[in-house]
Write a protein that holds these residues in place. Structure first.
Motif, PDB file in Angstrom:
ATOM      1  N   LEU A  24     -52.149  30.956   7.956  1.00  0.00           N
ATOM      2  CA  LEU A  24     -51.390  30.661   6.750  1.00  0.00           C
ATOM      3  C   LEU A  24     -51.201  31.862   5.840  1.00  0.00           C
ATOM      4  N   PHE A  25     -52.145  32.832   5.864  1.00  0.00           N
ATOM      5  CA  PHE A  25     -52.132  33.851   4.831  1.00  0.00           C
ATOM      6  C   PHE A  25     -51.948  35.257   5.377  1.00  0.00           C
ATOM      7  N   ALA A  26     -51.687  35.398   6.650  1.00  0.00           N
ATOM      8  CA  ALA A  26     -51.447  36.728   7.202  1.00  0.00           C
ATOM      9  C   ALA A  26     -50.026  37.182   6.891  1.00  0.00           C
ATOM     10  N   LYS A  27     -49.905  38.400   6.407  1.00  0.00           N
ATOM     11  CA  LYS A  27     -48.581  38.948   6.085  1.00  0.00           C
ATOM     12  C   LYS A  27     -47.790  39.220   7.357  1.00  0.00           C
ATOM     13  N   ASP A  28     -48.473  39.716   8.385  1.00  0.00           N
ATOM     14  CA  ASP A  28     -47.802  40.070   9.631  1.00  0.00           C
ATOM     15  C   ASP A  28     -48.787  39.905  10.776  1.00  0.00           C
ATOM     16  N   THR A  29     -48.338  40.222  11.990  1.00  0.00           N
ATOM     17  CA  THR A  29     -49.178  40.034  13.172  1.00  0.00           C
ATOM     18  C   THR A  29     -50.436  40.879  13.110  1.00  0.00           C
TER      19      THR A  29
END
Length: 573
Positions: free
Chosen positions: A345-350
């Protein structure tokens, strides 16, 4: 690349499961209701929508003994009853009664705002109606003790650290081996439950046919379709018991009243442990009976009993202190499920997802920002969980490209229609939450995505995060559903099998009564409205907004879903 087609192929089973799964159908022997086996308990509410009386009603309708061992609570059916405080105390004396089936992973508490708004709109027109928000029978397994304590830390300690609340200790989440009785909790039993509840609460068939409006949200529209086509006495020639004769009309909230899914599809990521529906009905049923196939729908990230409980805990923090700095991300234990869900839910990118850095614990967030991150359409990537409750504030915002790139062709089926955003300054400012009615006002910084597209605008924000928090944390019946029966999934995917087709006894029942269809403008059918529908379209709404929207919108006008339902309730039979 046609991402919709790619996901449709890859996630077809999950799509059918999550967005509108499972109908319900017809005849099984009704459970015997013990005399006097009914309770009704008033519900205290902090809702700003006054003039509405709420109670939780439980009616004993036992499953047949063939269902096998189950908790005693699971022989009861429950619903939230909303009525005008100035109206009659007896349901039979109300002008109309709306009975609503919940959607996938959804409980009766999710209807709180739309129920209150609808009852209020009708009262303004001089009509006293009731709104009954149904719980599925499987919601009997949920333990709300921790959330009902009213304190977020107490709730976390109860569910994770063995702390007693009111002398009770959490027994843990129920495993597949203890859910044998749910192996047959599919279409047939679900509509049977609605019929048994209606006939117990409103014994007069004439009254039901004249006053009851049957409907639901998402999955609930499909259930309503099967209910309308059902036969409950086993004799096709007698129609007083037919489903369509229990209703004066039907309503569908971001769905359609149908026995097929049609264009109402979406998808969820990951392995949901869904059975291979290439198998025949008998093989699937044998798998559910034996426990080889999971009896409830779950996934290792976001869609499982633990994370459904976490939504209520997050709502509790926002209800207690919306603008206070949250400590929930750090107070929760760091188990695999919570860690994976937070990353998803809170990761900006991979890269951030894989490394776990920066983590949600690295940001300063208010309780409102935590809840917004979990359910707002500019944050959560799963369309069926999205509401439009405002936007992040207080610091720099960046595009969120995990798990989907903004502006990609995969919208709206999996990710929804809104651009995704994420706080961009770990260990920095306190990120707050700009409520729906402050988006687009004079001090709005007007955040934009990397390509210059505004993340949101006043016309796209419709739900008050405070009232969303209240519905999640204050209701005696859950907003979310922890144990969704897999058989509802398999039944709808096997709808052409003889065992399911035979349950559609009165297909003419779907057109026997007037229908109100209300669609979310940015919901499941965004850009794909069936040609034969003439729906009310709630502009700017996401899938859950049709249930949660505030009574007055940013354009100064009354909320359209409840306004339409109240108007429909005036329509003569």
């Amino acid at each position: 690349m046609d991402m919709n087609r790619t996901y449709r192929g890859k996630w077809r089973g999950a799509a059918l499961a999550v967005l509108l799964t499972a109908g319900t159908l017809t005849a099984s022997a009704p459970g015997a209701r013990a005399e006097g086996a009914r309770t009704e308990t008033p519900v205290a509410s902090t809702s700003p929508v006054t003039g509405v009386t709420e109670s939780v009603v439980r009616v004993k309708v036992p499953l047949p003994e063939s269902a096998g061992p189950r908790p005693a609570a699971c022989d009861w059916l429950s619903y939230l009853r909303y009525r005008s405080a100035d109206g009659p105390a007896a349901s039979a004396e109300a002008d109309r009664i709306l009975i609503a089936q919940p959607g996938i992973l959804e409980g009766a508490g999710a209807f709180d705002s739309v129920a209150r708004n609808t009852v209020t709109r009708a009262a303004e027109q001089g009509r006293h109606i009731e709104f009954w928000a149904l719980d599925r029978r499987s919601n009997c397994l949920e333990d709300r003790t921790g959330i009902a304590s009213g304190d977020q830390h107490t709730a976390v300690d109860y569910y994770y650290r063995g702390k007693q609340v009111d002398g009770r200790t959490f027994d843990g989440y129920t495993g597949n081996a203890q859910l044998g009785w749910m192996a047959k909790l599919g279409i047939e039993q679900t509509v049977r439950d609605q019929y048994d509840l209606l006939t117990a609460e409103l014994p007069s068939p004439v009254l039901r046919q004249r006053k009851v409006l049957c409907g639901g949200h998402s999955l609930g529209g499909v259930i309503t379709g099967y209910f309308a086509a059902a036969d409950f006495d086993g004799n096709r020639a007698t129609t007083a018991d037919a489903g369509y004769n229990q209703c004066a009309g039907y309503f569908a909230l971001d769905t359609t009243v149908s026995t097929t899914l049609g264009d109402l599809s979406g998808s969820i990521p990951g392995d949901t442990n869904l059975p291979d529906i290439g198998l025949g009905y008998g093989v699937v049923q044998a798998g559910l009976d034996s426990g080889v196939l999971p009896r409830t729908l779950s996934a290792p990230v976001l869609l499982n009993p633990e994370t459904m409980t976490l939504l209520g805990i997050a709502g509790l923090g926002a209800l207690q202190d919306l603008d206070g700095e949250a400590d929930l991300p750090g107070y929760l234990p760091r188990n695999l499920n919570i860690e994976a869900t937070n990353r998803f839910l809170f990761a900006k990118d991979t890269a951030a997802f894989l490394s776990g850095s920066p983590a949600v614990r690295d940001f300063r967030l208010t309780n409102g920002a935590v809840l917004g991150a979990l359910l707002d359409d500019n944050s959560v990537p799963l369309a069926f969980l999205q509401t439009s409750v405002g936007f992040f504030d207080g610091g720099p915002i960046a595009d969120k490209s995990f798990p989907a790139a903004n502006g990609g062709d995969a919208r709206p089926g999996l990710y929804g229609t809104a651009y995704k955003a994420i706080p961009d300054r770990p260990h920095g400012p306190l990120y707050t939450w700009r409520t729906y009615d402050r988006v687009g006002d004079a001090d709005d910084p007007g955040y934009r995505s990397a390509d210059g597209t505004p993340f949101t605008g006043a016309g796209e924000e419709v739900t008050d995060v405070r009232q969303l928090a209240r519905s999640l944390a204050e209701q005696p019946l859950d907003f979310t559903e922890q144990y969704f029966p897999t058989k509802l999934v398999t039944d709808i995917e096997l709808a052409t099998s003889p065992q399911v087709k035979k349950l559609v006894v009165h297909p003419e029942g779907l057109k026997a009564n007037p229908v109100l269809t209300v669609l979310a403008g940015e919901g499941l059918l965004a850009g794909r409205v069936p040609a034969d529908l003439h729906p009310v379209v709630a502009d700017g709404y996401q899938h859950l907004d049709v249930l949660t929207a505030a009574p007055v919108q940013n354009n100064g006008r009354p909320e359209p879903v409840s306004t339409s339902l109240a108007g429909f309730a005036r329509t003569p039979r």
